[in-house]
Each structure stands twice: as C-alpha cells, then as structure tokens.
Design an enzyme around this catalytic site. Structure first.
Site, PDB file in Angstrom:
ATOM      1  N   ARG A  69      22.958  22.464  21.517  1.00 21.85           N
ATOM      2  CA  ARG A  69      23.212  21.183  22.168  1.00 21.85           C
ATOM      3  C   ARG A  69      24.024  21.312  23.460  1.00 21.85           C
ATOM      4  O   ARG A  69      23.663  20.734  24.484  1.00 21.85           O
ATOM      5  CB  ARG A  69      23.885  20.218  21.192  1.00 21.85           C
ATOM      6  CG  ARG A  69      22.981  19.791  20.051  1.00 21.85           C
ATOM      7  CD  ARG A  69      21.738  19.073  20.559  1.00 21.85           C
ATOM      8  NE  ARG A  69      20.815  18.762  19.472  1.00 21.85           N
ATOM      9  CZ  ARG A  69      19.680  19.376  19.248  1.00 21.85           C
ATOM     10  NH1 ARG A  69      19.309  20.372  20.039  1.00 21.85           N
ATOM     11  NH2 ARG A  69      18.897  19.033  18.267  1.00 21.85           N
TER      12      ARG A  69
ATOM     13  N   ASP B 258      24.432  15.190  15.814  1.00 26.10           N
ATOM     14  CA  ASP B 258      23.899  15.443  17.150  1.00 26.10           C
ATOM     15  C   ASP B 258      24.308  14.377  18.152  1.00 26.10           C
ATOM     16  O   ASP B 258      24.491  14.661  19.329  1.00 26.10           O
ATOM     17  CB  ASP B 258      22.369  15.554  17.095  1.00 26.10           C
ATOM     18  CG  ASP B 258      21.905  16.980  16.855  1.00 26.10           C
ATOM     19  OD1 ASP B 258      22.767  17.886  16.881  1.00 26.10           O
ATOM     20  OD2 ASP B 258      20.713  17.191  16.644  1.00 26.10           O
TER      21      ASP B 258
ATOM     22  N   ASP C 237      10.852  10.981  16.818  1.00 21.44           N
ATOM     23  CA  ASP C 237      11.895  10.131  17.387  1.00 21.44           C
ATOM     24  C   ASP C 237      11.785  10.008  18.899  1.00 21.44           C
ATOM     25  O   ASP C 237      11.741   8.898  19.448  1.00 21.44           O
ATOM     26  CB  ASP C 237      13.282  10.672  17.004  1.00 21.44           C
ATOM     27  CG  ASP C 237      13.540  10.610  15.514  1.00 21.44           C
ATOM     28  OD1 ASP C 237      12.611  10.906  14.736  1.00 21.44           O
ATOM     29  OD2 ASP C 237      14.662  10.276  15.122  1.00 21.44           O
TER      30      ASP C 237
ATOM     31  N   SER D  12      12.756  16.068   9.372  1.00 12.95           N
ATOM     32  CA  SER D  12      13.366  16.181  10.695  1.00 12.95           C
ATOM     33  C   SER D  12      13.642  17.657  10.931  1.00 12.95           C
ATOM     34  O   SER D  12      14.353  18.297  10.154  1.00 12.95           O
ATOM     35  CB  SER D  12      14.674  15.375  10.746  1.00 12.95           C
ATOM     36  OG  SER D  12      15.334  15.586  11.973  1.00 12.95           O
TER      37      SER D  12
END
Length: 404
Positions: A93, A115, A13, A167
């Site tokens: 994150r 996310d 990505d 992923s």
C-alpha cells in the site's frame, strides 16, 4: 474537485467504483494500477478501465521499488504481525504512488478493513492537500451482493462470481483471500482457492535444499546464483510454491478493532525470512538481537496499521538498518511437502566460536568463573526469597495466632 485518481485493480469493487464515480462526480477519472508483482493481464485491465469509463488508465511497474525498498526492508526487520502475518498487503500500500495532477484520490477499501487506513494515512503523510473519496463509506451499497447487481446492470465484466466472491489481493509477497465461506473461522479453506502454491500432498516426493546468500541483511543470491532484487524474489517464490510452502490461515486483529479471518500464500518470503533470521543468529550481538526483536514487533505493528511514513517508523527502520552491517552469510533451507526447515548456516562475520561453545574443549575460559557469575546474578534472587520468605512466615504466624 477537477480530476480524481482511482487506485484501480479491475476487481469487483474498483470496477463498480469507477462507474459510480463517473456518475456521481462527472469529472475526469484516472485509473491507476500499480504492478507490484501480481500475475495480471495488465492489457486487459487497461482496456477494461477505459471501457468502464476512465478517461485515462496508467499501469506502472513498481516491482523494483516494492521489492528493494519495502519487502527487503521488512526482511531486515524480520517484521511479522501477530507472529504469523508477513505483511504482504501492508507493504504494497505505501508503495503505490499518487500523480497525474489530480486533486482527489479514491480507493476501494471497505469501511471495516485496514486498507482504508493504510491508503489514507499514506496520502496524509505524502500529499495532505488531496481530497480522499472512500465510496464504501458513502454510497448506497451495503454488501458485495449489491455490487454484483450493479455490475450486471452496467454490463461490467468481473473476475469473481457470486459463488466464489473472495476478496483477493496479490503482489510479489503474497496472495490473500478473504470473504465468502472464509468468514466462518471453522470452515476449512477449500483447496481450489489457492492459485499459487502446490498443495503440500501433491508436492515433490523428494526434499529440495536451497541456499540463500545475504549481504548487509539483503538476500543477493539463491543456490550460488546472484540475482537482481526482483528476479531473486520471483525465484524464491517459484521454489517455495512448487513445494507448497507459505500457506497460512489466521484470524488477525484489524486496527479498527475487528477480528478478521484471512488465508494467505507467501512462498518466497517465508523462505527468505527464515534464512535471514539464521544469519542474524550468527552475526548479531546478543543484546543487539534482543533489542532489535522488541523494536521490530513495534515496526510490524506500525506497518500493519498504515504508519509506514510516520516519523517513529522511519526511526525504527533506521535503527534496523544500523544492525545489518555484518549480517552477511549463507543459510541452507530444506523444503518438503509444505514445510521449510533451516538446516545449516555460515558467515565470515560469525560470532559463533567453536572453542567457546564446544563440549570437547573446556579450556577456552576458566569454568570456575561461572560460579562467581552465577552467585552475583543470583544475589538479588536470594535476597528477595529470604526477605519475603520471612515476611510470609511472619504473616502466617500472625494470622494463625489471631485466629486462635
């Protein structure tokens, strides 16, 4: 905008996003890669970012901050989302920083995932002046197959293949796997997907006992050896991984309302969380423990949904911290063929009193007092039963009479 910072991993990505941003906006791109414990070749990632079009690439070591201020905070709270997920991605994150004088930040989170929420809520809490670019909500691509086509057209090297388009997200806490065949919740995850933990059937034939020492709710030593936060986390991961501990497969409820199947490897944190609960069982007052359990369910949900920096989450973490003063002691865990079993615990701050608990000593308090305790606590139950029993009987008699 004059400059864009891209949260960059070098995966499918973000590799395509880097090229796409350069083409679309024609401004300098800073690729930012945070080292939160993932086993990556950061030199290769750095070189790839520049080759793909980044004007600058930053690889920053955030491991000490991540473990000390996020992972250990989660251990203190026993924060688990939906009784299973240990919040590996959710904790990483908010740890990732924004810098370099950019006026926009881009990320590779899809429009269906959590996310995107975590990244953007962190930005709004810490740097609300930044513009946010979410390519998966803007560009023409609608699937990862399209990204493979785009990468091939632009000669972008990728760590994944069309045959295994999982992923993945890795850090000191876990490796997560989503996508591909895993999107069918009835399909068993293939054994070759796992990159960290030993298959339980291939783990050592003899069990291993490991002791974890805590001070103020934080793990400080393994097997009587004191470590820094980062080294302790790494040691716990190594021990758990060689015994196949920490593999989980779950369907979780994403914040935006979609159910998602994920497979995770969380070897070290599984052991540390179990050991922490064991010390709390000895050292926390009953009412404090029960209250904390309710609060940390909410804290886990806030963390999962991206509200780490929200004021209510800070209040809950402060409350958790207040409970940890006397959470000191040692827990012993037995590891064998994928399982972690608590077998013993001790603490100088223990509230466990063998004179009160033992069946061999009934003289520590007057047993007759228990009768009065039960009578008083049962008073409202007896009153409810007698009252509603009479009402129910009266209603039944009335109904029968009316029927006749």
């Amino acid at each position: 905008m004059k400059k864009i910072l891209l949260a960059y991993s070098g995966g499918l990505d973000t590799s395509c996003i880097l090229k796409w941003l350069k083409e679309k906006y024609a401004v300098p791109i800073v690729a930012y890669c945070a080292d939160v414990g993932q086993a990556e070749d950061f030199k290769a990632i750095y070189d790839k970012a520049l080759k793909t079009g980044a004007d600058k690439c930053i690889v920053e070591d955030l491991k000490p901050d991540f473990v000390k201020n996020y992972v250990f905070a989660s251990i203190k709270a026993n924060a688990v989302y939906e009784n299973v997920y240990l919040l590996g991605t959710s904790l990483a994150r908010p740890c990732i920083a924004m810098k370099e004088g950019c006026d926009a930040i881009a990320h590779g989170a899809t429009g269906k995932g959590n996310d995107q929420v975590r990244f953007e809520l962190a930005v709004k809490a810490l740097a609300p002046h930044l513009q946010i670019i979410a390519p998966w909500r803007e560009w023409q691509f609608t699937s990862r197959s399209h990204l493979f086509d785009y990468a091939e057209q632009h000669n972008i090297p990728l760590p994944t293949t069309r045959e295994k388009p999982y992923s993945m997200d890795a850090n000191f806490v876990h490796i997560s796997y989503e996508g591909g065949v895993l999107e069918d919740p009835w399909y068993e995850a293939p054994n070759d997907i796992f990159q960290w933990t030993c298959a339980p059937e291939d783990a050592p034939e003899e069990p291993e006992y490991v002791t974890i020492a805590f001070s103020g709710g934080e793990p400080i030593a393994i097997n009587d050896k004191t470590f820094s936060a980062v080294d302790l986390m790494e040691t716990a991961n190594q021990i758990g991984a060689r015994h196949g501990v920490g593999r989980i497969d779950l369907v979780e409820n994403r914040y935006i309302g979609i159910k998602s199947r994920g497979v995770y490897e969380t070897p070290g944190l599984t052991i540390l969380m179990m050991a922490h609960r064991a010390i709390e069982s000895l050292t926390l007052d009953r009412e404090v423990a029960h209250m904390k359990e309710a609060l940390t369910l909410k804290l886990a949900e806030l963390t999962y949904n991206g509200y780490w920096f929200a004021p209510e989450a800070q209040i809950l973490r402060n409350t958790v911290e207040d409970t940890q003063t006397y959470v000191n002691g040692i827990a012993k865990i037995r590891l064998y063929k994928g399982s972690a079993q608590l077998v013993a615990r001790k603490s100088e701050c223990s509230l466990y009193n063998d004179l009160l608990s033992s069946f061999e000593n009934m003289s520590a308090f007057a047993p007759a007092d228990s009768g009065g305790f039960i009578n008083i606590n049962g008073l409202r139950l007896s009153n409810w039963s007698l009252t509603h029993g009479s009402i129910k009987k009266g209603l039944q008699t009335s109904t029968t009479s009316a029927y006749k």
